[in-house]
Design a protein around this motif. Structure first.
Motif, PDB file in Angstrom:
ATOM      1  N   GLY A 265      -3.348   0.786  -8.390  1.00  0.00           N
ATOM      2  CA  GLY A 265      -4.145   2.002  -8.467  1.00  0.00           C
ATOM      3  C   GLY A 265      -5.492   1.924  -7.782  1.00  0.00           C
ATOM      4  N   TYR A 266      -5.909   0.718  -7.369  1.00  0.00           N
ATOM      5  CA  TYR A 266      -7.171   0.594  -6.634  1.00  0.00           C
ATOM      6  C   TYR A 266      -6.961   1.027  -5.183  1.00  0.00           C
ATOM      7  CZ  TYR A 266     -10.134  -1.699 -10.088  1.00  0.00           C
ATOM      8  OH  TYR A 266     -10.917  -1.958 -11.182  1.00  0.00           O
ATOM      9  N   GLU A 267      -8.003   1.600  -4.602  1.00  0.00           N
ATOM     10  CA  GLU A 267      -7.910   1.977  -3.200  1.00  0.00           C
ATOM     11  C   GLU A 267      -7.648   0.744  -2.352  1.00  0.00           C
ATOM     12  OE1 GLU A 267     -10.433   5.057  -1.509  1.00  0.00           O
ATOM     13  OE2 GLU A 267     -11.391   5.288  -3.464  1.00  0.00           O
ATOM     14  N   PHE A 268      -6.826   0.908  -1.324  1.00  0.00           N
ATOM     15  CA  PHE A 268      -6.362  -0.217  -0.528  1.00  0.00           C
ATOM     16  C   PHE A 268      -7.381  -0.546   0.559  1.00  0.00           C
ATOM     17  CE2 PHE A 268      -3.903  -2.578   2.540  1.00  0.00           C
ATOM     18  CZ  PHE A 268      -2.976  -3.289   1.790  1.00  0.00           C
TER      19      PHE A 268
ATOM     20  N   SER B   8      -8.920   2.266   2.488  1.00  0.00           N
ATOM     21  CA  SER B   8      -8.075   3.300   1.854  1.00  0.00           C
ATOM     22  C   SER B   8      -6.719   3.412   2.539  1.00  0.00           C
ATOM     23  CB  SER B   8      -8.788   4.659   1.883  1.00  0.00           C
ATOM     24  OG  SER B   8      -9.922   4.656   1.058  1.00  0.00           O
TER      25      SER B   8
ATOM     26  N   VAL C 270      -3.316   3.536  -1.784  1.00  0.00           N
ATOM     27  CA  VAL C 270      -3.716   2.735  -2.946  1.00  0.00           C
ATOM     28  C   VAL C 270      -2.780   1.543  -3.114  1.00  0.00           C
ATOM     29  CG1 VAL C 270      -4.722   4.736  -4.128  1.00  0.00           C
ATOM     30  CG2 VAL C 270      -2.354   4.079  -4.585  1.00  0.00           C
ATOM     31  N   CYS C 271      -3.238   0.564  -3.869  1.00  0.00           N
ATOM     32  CA  CYS C 271      -2.451  -0.645  -4.099  1.00  0.00           C
ATOM     33  C   CYS C 271      -1.278  -0.346  -5.031  1.00  0.00           C
ATOM     34  CB  CYS C 271      -3.332  -1.735  -4.705  1.00  0.00           C
ATOM     35  SG  CYS C 271      -4.727  -2.213  -3.657  1.00  0.00           S
TER      36      CYS C 271
ATOM     37  N   CYS D 233       0.857  -1.187   0.000  1.00  0.00           N
ATOM     38  CA  CYS D 233       0.000   0.000   0.000  1.00  0.00           C
ATOM     39  C   CYS D 233       0.891   1.234   0.000  1.00  0.00           C
ATOM     40  CB  CYS D 233      -0.909   0.009   1.224  1.00  0.00           C
ATOM     41  SG  CYS D 233      -1.882   1.529   1.414  1.00  0.00           S
TER      42      CYS D 233
ATOM     43  N   LYS E 203     -12.482   3.226  -7.934  1.00  0.00           N
ATOM     44  CA  LYS E 203     -11.567   2.099  -8.158  1.00  0.00           C
ATOM     45  C   LYS E 203     -11.410   1.360  -6.830  1.00  0.00           C
ATOM     46  CE  LYS E 203      -8.108   2.311 -10.997  1.00  0.00           C
ATOM     47  NZ  LYS E 203      -6.833   2.641 -11.659  1.00  0.00           N
TER      48      LYS E 203
END
Length: 424
Positions: free
Chosen positions: A376-379, A419, A33-34, A29, A369
């Motif tokens: 890019g995706y939220e964690f 997040s 985000v990932c 993270c 996302k």
């Protein structure tokens, strides 16, 4: 740079039909985000903090896109009734109690504590028509760290005296008051317009809500084509519309215009309604447990997926009796098998991969996302420890995930991030 990593057996959807598994890997993270999955930490991340989850499974947080917070207190009750009788006999009298802030405080504290402990990281939630208790719910939810949309319910007709707003003007005025009170107050909790359903809202109120939506650019949540009696009632109330969805669409409250809409259930949607949902980008909240408990039917989710509609899952507390989104995944698969076997063998049953997708990426899409560990995706992440399940045979990570979902035992939840923020 703010970065950390989780280490464990990482499982996530890469699309509707594929669950990607990375055994004993690092999930990074970075700034919420990932930032990738690696067998060994890359050179630039060698010194970041690592939470080693051992042999546990790490999955994306689950998104519950339809539930009623005030109904949590009576989940599992009145399940022999169909929708309209259930509303009048059980639901409306209970929701009327939320005019009392002391009662609301007791009930909502229980609900929010349990939601935080569940596998859900994001949710779309109905409150009641009461402004103060809905604001209290939002206060409690903000403290959990979960990401939620919360709606003050609108209803100015066909309710009991104890649970109905005087008229459209008063309902709209209360909604504006609520929006003013909560504007920019929260980081994680956002408002969503919530006409309960067409039978509860006059045309005048729908027009006023449409004006509010255009001014504030708010999303919308409501109910659609859940029960045959409800659909017939809407036809009587809205004789100029060809189908239920038009009762919302005629006022611009059916998606489009940058204001996404969630419609719960969609069990009996006709062809024209399905086409309009696709055209407007409406999100279908599939609520299999509630649809079973209230004898509403089985939604054709396979058709919605195949036709490219936005679909996620909802627990629909308290039509549904379980707050666990793991259970919602299982229910979605099981009812689709019944529909395929007993009703329409042209619509294949949902696979485990597809139902897992609905609970993660499918519903998560409403929030942006969200719902995967793709870059890019939220964690949003949940750590699941299944070590207390005894078994004699070796199991793959994929087998353990499927078993864990079907057993739906929330004792396995050992960690949760939204997040990039650690909740526990």
């Amino acid at each position: 740079m703010s970065a950390f990593a989780l280490k464990g057996n990482i499982c996530f959807s890469q699309g509707k039909n594929k669950i990607s598994v990375h055994e004993q890997s690092y999930l990074i993270c970075e700034n919420g985000v990932c930032a990738g999955i690696f067998k060994e930490l890359p050179e630039g991340f060698l010194h970041i903090p690592v939470r080693d989850a051992g042999d546990s499974l790490i999955i994306p947080g689950l998104s519950d896109i339809h539930l009623h917070a005030p109904q949590y207190s009576f989940r599992g009750m009145g399940m022999d009734l169909e929708l309209l009788d259930w509303l009048n006999t059980i639901t409306f009298p209970e929701e009327a109690k939320y005019a009392d802030l002391d009662y609301a405080r007791k009930a909502y504290s229980i609900f929010t504590e349990d939601l935080k402990k569940s596998p859900t990281t994001r949710a779309c939630i109905f409150g009641t028509l009461h402004v103060e208790s809905t604001e209290l719910l939002m206060d409690f939810l903000e403290e959990t760290g979960l990401k939620t949309f919360v709606g003050k319910v609108n209803m100015d007709r066909n309710g009991p005296d104890i649970l109905q707003e005087k008229n459209a003007e008063e309902s709209a005025k209360a909604t504006l008051h609520w929006l003013s009170d909560t504007s920019e107050k929260y980081l994680n909790t956002k408002p969503i317009l919530t006409p309960r359903f067409t039978p509860s809202c006059t045309d005048e109120l729908m027009k006023k809500l449409a004006e509010i939506q255009q001014e504030y650019h708010l999303p919308v949540q409501s109910h659609l084509s859940e029960n045959m009696g409800e659909i017939s009632w809407v036809q009587e109330l809205c004789p100029k519309t060809a189908f239920y969805g038009e009762a919302y669409d005629q006022f611009g409250l059916f998606g489009g215009k940058g204001c996404p809409t969630i419609m719960a259930h969609c069990v009996h949607s006709p062809e024209a309604e399905i086409e309009l949902m696709k055209k407007r980008g409406v999100y279908v909240a599939h609520c299999p447990q509630s649809n079973t408990n209230l004898s509403s039917g089985i939604a054709p989710v396979r058709e919605y997926l195949d036709r490219g509609l936005h679909v996620g899952l909802g627990t629909d507390i308290a039509g549904g009796h379980s707050l666990s989104m793991l259970r919602a995944i299982t229910d979605a698969i099981q009812v689709s098998k019944l529909r395929w076997r007993l009703t329409d063998d042209s619509l294949k049953a949902l696979t485990f991969e597809e139902a897992f997708y609905l609970a993660t990426m499918g519903g998560g899409e409403f929030f942006g996302k969200v719902g995967s560990f793709l870059d890019g995706y939220e964690f949003d992440a949940v750590i699941l420890d299944d070590s207390f399940y005894r078994h004699p045979q070796p199991l793959s990570v994929r087998e353990r995930l499927e078993r864990l979902v079907y057993l739906s035992d929330d004792r396995c939840i050992k960690g949760k991030y939204v997040s990039g923020r650690k909740l526990f």
